[in-house]
Motif scaffolding. Structure first.
Motif, PDB file in Angstrom:
ATOM      1  N   ASN A 154       0.827  -1.199   0.000  1.00 29.55           N
ATOM      2  CA  ASN A 154       0.000   0.000   0.000  1.00 29.55           C
ATOM      3  C   ASN A 154       0.869   1.260   0.000  1.00 29.55           C
ATOM      4  OD1 ASN A 154      -2.523   1.426   0.292  1.00 29.55           O
ATOM      5  ND2 ASN A 154      -1.898   1.889   2.381  1.00 29.55           N
ATOM      6  N   PRO A 155       0.602   2.233  -0.884  1.00 30.58           N
ATOM      7  CA  PRO A 155      -0.395   2.224  -1.951  1.00 30.58           C
ATOM      8  C   PRO A 155       0.236   1.791  -3.281  1.00 30.58           C
ATOM      9  CG  PRO A 155       0.394   4.469  -1.572  1.00 30.58           C
ATOM     10  CD  PRO A 155       1.205   3.576  -0.671  1.00 30.58           C
ATOM     11  N   PRO A 156      -0.436   0.868  -4.014  1.00 30.11           N
ATOM     12  CA  PRO A 156       0.176   0.358  -5.248  1.00 30.11           C
ATOM     13  C   PRO A 156       0.386   1.393  -6.350  1.00 30.11           C
ATOM     14  CG  PRO A 156      -2.001  -0.631  -4.887  1.00 30.11           C
ATOM     15  CD  PRO A 156      -1.658   0.143  -3.652  1.00 30.11           C
ATOM     16  N   HIS A 157      -0.270   2.577  -6.258  1.00 29.85           N
ATOM     17  CA  HIS A 157       0.032   3.587  -7.281  1.00 29.85           C
ATOM     18  C   HIS A 157       1.347   4.301  -6.965  1.00 29.85           C
ATOM     19  CE1 HIS A 157      -2.072   6.300  -4.370  1.00 29.85           C
ATOM     20  NE2 HIS A 157      -1.269   7.207  -4.851  1.00 29.85           N
ATOM     21  N   VAL A 158       1.933   4.016  -5.776  1.00 33.63           N
ATOM     22  CA  VAL A 158       3.218   4.632  -5.407  1.00 33.63           C
ATOM     23  C   VAL A 158       4.319   3.569  -5.297  1.00 33.63           C
ATOM     24  CG1 VAL A 158       4.468   5.891  -3.607  1.00 33.63           C
ATOM     25  CG2 VAL A 158       2.122   6.571  -4.188  1.00 33.63           C
ATOM     26  N   LEU A 159       4.093   2.534  -4.485  1.00 37.15           N
ATOM     27  CA  LEU A 159       5.169   1.561  -4.219  1.00 37.15           C
ATOM     28  C   LEU A 159       5.264   0.529  -5.348  1.00 37.15           C
ATOM     29  CD1 LEU A 159       4.860   1.077  -0.359  1.00 37.15           C
ATOM     30  CD2 LEU A 159       6.475   2.479  -1.642  1.00 37.15           C
ATOM     31  N   PRO A 160       6.465   0.275  -5.845  1.00 31.57           N
ATOM     32  CA  PRO A 160       6.613  -0.538  -7.056  1.00 31.57           C
ATOM     33  C   PRO A 160       6.414  -2.054  -6.881  1.00 31.57           C
ATOM     34  CG  PRO A 160       8.577   0.843  -6.667  1.00 31.57           C
ATOM     35  CD  PRO A 160       7.731   0.918  -5.442  1.00 31.57           C
ATOM     36  N   LEU A 161       6.649  -2.605  -5.690  1.00 33.80           N
ATOM     37  CA  LEU A 161       6.662  -4.072  -5.578  1.00 33.80           C
ATOM     38  C   LEU A 161       5.288  -4.695  -5.814  1.00 33.80           C
ATOM     39  CD1 LEU A 161       8.131  -6.746  -4.735  1.00 33.80           C
ATOM     40  CD2 LEU A 161       7.162  -6.370  -2.458  1.00 33.80           C
ATOM     41  N   VAL A 162       5.263  -5.767  -6.619  1.00 36.76           N
ATOM     42  CA  VAL A 162       4.092  -6.656  -6.653  1.00 36.76           C
ATOM     43  C   VAL A 162       4.624  -8.078  -6.491  1.00 36.76           C
ATOM     44  CG1 VAL A 162       2.024  -7.411  -7.875  1.00 36.76           C
ATOM     45  CG2 VAL A 162       2.920  -5.118  -8.297  1.00 36.76           C
ATOM     46  N   GLU A 163       4.192  -8.758  -5.424  1.00 32.53           N
ATOM     47  CA  GLU A 163       4.581 -10.157  -5.239  1.00 32.53           C
ATOM     48  C   GLU A 163       3.666 -11.016  -6.106  1.00 32.53           C
ATOM     49  OE1 GLU A 163       5.981 -11.136  -0.973  1.00 32.53           O
ATOM     50  OE2 GLU A 163       4.475  -9.568  -0.727  1.00 32.53           O
ATOM     51  N   VAL A 164       4.258 -11.697  -7.078  1.00 33.29           N
ATOM     52  CA  VAL A 164       3.499 -12.574  -7.970  1.00 33.29           C
ATOM     53  C   VAL A 164       3.684 -13.998  -7.446  1.00 33.29           C
ATOM     54  CG1 VAL A 164       3.364 -13.475 -10.336  1.00 33.29           C
ATOM     55  CG2 VAL A 164       3.725 -11.028  -9.944  1.00 33.29           C
ATOM     56  N   VAL A 165       2.572 -14.596  -6.971  1.00 31.48           N
ATOM     57  CA  VAL A 165       2.695 -15.897  -6.314  1.00 31.48           C
ATOM     58  C   VAL A 165       1.705 -16.880  -6.935  1.00 31.48           C
ATOM     59  CG1 VAL A 165       2.901 -17.090  -4.106  1.00 31.48           C
ATOM     60  CG2 VAL A 165       3.146 -14.594  -4.178  1.00 31.48           C
ATOM     61  N   PRO A 166       2.207 -17.779  -7.781  1.00 32.67           N
ATOM     62  CA  PRO A 166       1.317 -18.779  -8.387  1.00 32.67           C
ATOM     63  C   PRO A 166       0.993 -19.902  -7.413  1.00 32.67           C
ATOM     64  CG  PRO A 166       3.580 -19.057  -9.181  1.00 32.67           C
ATOM     65  CD  PRO A 166       3.599 -17.884  -8.236  1.00 32.67           C
ATOM     66  N   SER A 167      -0.153 -20.549  -7.617  1.00 32.77           N
ATOM     67  CA  SER A 167      -0.430 -21.782  -6.875  1.00 32.77           C
ATOM     68  C   SER A 167       0.078 -22.942  -7.731  1.00 32.77           C
ATOM     69  CB  SER A 167      -1.939 -21.925  -6.625  1.00 32.77           C
ATOM     70  OG  SER A 167      -2.564 -22.473  -7.759  1.00 32.77           O
ATOM     71  N   GLU A 168      -0.056 -24.158  -7.216  1.00 34.23           N
ATOM     72  CA  GLU A 168       0.388 -25.324  -8.016  1.00 34.23           C
ATOM     73  C   GLU A 168      -0.451 -25.462  -9.275  1.00 34.23           C
ATOM     74  OE1 GLU A 168       0.368 -28.710  -5.488  1.00 34.23           O
ATOM     75  OE2 GLU A 168       2.270 -28.144  -4.557  1.00 34.23           O
ATOM     76  N   ARG A 169      -1.662 -24.870  -9.278  1.00 34.55           N
ATOM     77  CA  ARG A 169      -2.549 -24.997 -10.439  1.00 34.55           C
ATOM     78  C   ARG A 169      -2.333 -23.877 -11.459  1.00 34.55           C
ATOM     79  NH1 ARG A 169      -5.357 -26.464  -6.080  1.00 34.55           N
ATOM     80  NH2 ARG A 169      -6.685 -24.678  -5.644  1.00 34.55           N
TER      81      ARG A 169
END
Ligand SMILES: NC(=O)c1ccc[n+]([C@@H]2O[C@H](COP(=O)([O-])OP(=O)(O)OC[C@H]3O[C@@H](n4cnc5c(N)ncnc54)[C@H](O)[C@@H]3O)[C@@H](O)[C@H]2O)c1
Length: 284
Positions: free
Chosen positions: A118-133
């Motif tokens: 928070n807030p995604p319009h300012v902070l650059p990180l996005v954790e991309v986390v896939p499931s096994e599916r």
């Protein structure tokens, strides 16, 4: 692109700003009675309130979910999204702590976590986390999508509750609350310690590079043998999480910051964080 934002609270509205600022058409679905009012700050040519979930996702290329942090809600919602969103649409959840594997349906190869700070319009990180599916193609497309918005996606290798950022945050917050409860510092004093030390340090080097430099020319190897044991032997506090003790901490925080409005504090946060990111080269 056409992007459906499901849930227009703190995170959904911040994503909406980022998506609209990048020229995408955003449809927002939320049962809140004041939805039309809160969307008034956006360009009506880009952002509109959807009549319902089906209307929001009908021709979406991407769905970003930001509803309540509740497992049953997310299970129901993603089962519906898999049925109602176009077959090519990426189905992303902002969940802070619940892994996609806990709520993605059996045919949820397009479902994965895109967790912002928070807030995604300012902070650059996005954790991309896939499931096994989750399919590899969905992971690749999620990374491309967030990069196209100037974000910094980090793909994580295993699902753990809270992912990485919030596990780190929770560890620090536990100790912060414990130090306030022990009367070592007030909330504002603790914030001053962080803002003048760990904050600027971590804006430029993470904990590992910071420690590598903390060891001087001998690096991390020297640090671990030199002061490593006195640091790792520190016992960390266990905060009192009873309602009464929590209420006392909430009151102390409100006493420290309650004289300013949310808007005033959020504007100062956005302005200063963007200034830092423009210097560190992370602002995009
Ligand atoms: N606040 C943060 O710092 C933060 C950071 C990253 C991720 N998240 C995650 O983002 C999600 C949203 O968090 P938030 O802080 O914005 O919460 P919030 O309480 O501010 O907003 C949640 C919104 O969901 C809406 N909602 C309720 N039922 C709905 C439904 N059936 N369909 C659509 N919308 C519905 C509510 O009306 C509300 O506007 C959570 O999963 C949270 O874990 C929060």
């Amino acid at each position: 692109m056409k992007i459906a934002v499901i849930g227009a609270g703190t995170i959904g509205l911040s994503w909406t700003k980022l998506f609209a600022d990048h020229g995408h058409d955003v449809r927002v679905s939320d049962p809140r009675a004041d939805l039309a009012d809160v969307l008034r700050e956006f360009d009506p040519a880009r952002v509109r309130a959807a009549a319902d979930l089906a209307d929001a996702v009908r021709d979406a290329d991407v769905v970003q979910e930001n509803g309540p942090e509740n497992l049953e809600f997310k299970k129901d919602l993603f089962a519906t999204l898999v049925e109602q969103a176009p077959r090519h649409a990426l189905l992303l959840s902002s969940s802070s702590a619940i892994p996609a594997g806990a709520f993605a349906p059996a045919d949820g190869e397009r479902v994965l976590i895109g967790h912002p700070f928070n807030p995604p319009h300012v902070l650059p990180l996005v954790e991309v986390v896939p499931s096994e599916r989750t399919s590899e193609d969905s992971v690749r497309r999620a990374v491309e999508f967030y990069r196209s918005l100037g974000r910094t996606p980090v793909v994580e290798h295993k699902e753990v509750p809270g992912f990485v950022g919030n596990r780190l945050q929770a560890a620090l917050q536990r100790e912060a609350v414990s130090l306030v409860q022990q009367g070592v510092v007030s909330p504002a004093e603790l914030d001053a310690v962080v803002v003048n030390s760990l904050g600027p340090r971590w804006a430029t080097v993470g904990p590992f590079l910071g420690a590598h430099l903390g060891g001087g020319p001998g690096g991390y190897r020297h640090l671990t043998s030199h002061i490593g044991s006195s640091m790792s032997n520190l016992s960390v506090g266990k905060p009192d999480t009873s309602p009464e003790a929590t209420e006392r901490v909430v009151e102390a925080v409100e006493q420290a910051y309650g004289d300013k409005s949310y808007e005033e504090l959020a504007e100062a946060r956005d302005r200063t964080q963007l200034a830092i990111l423009s210097v560190t080269g992370e602002e995009k």
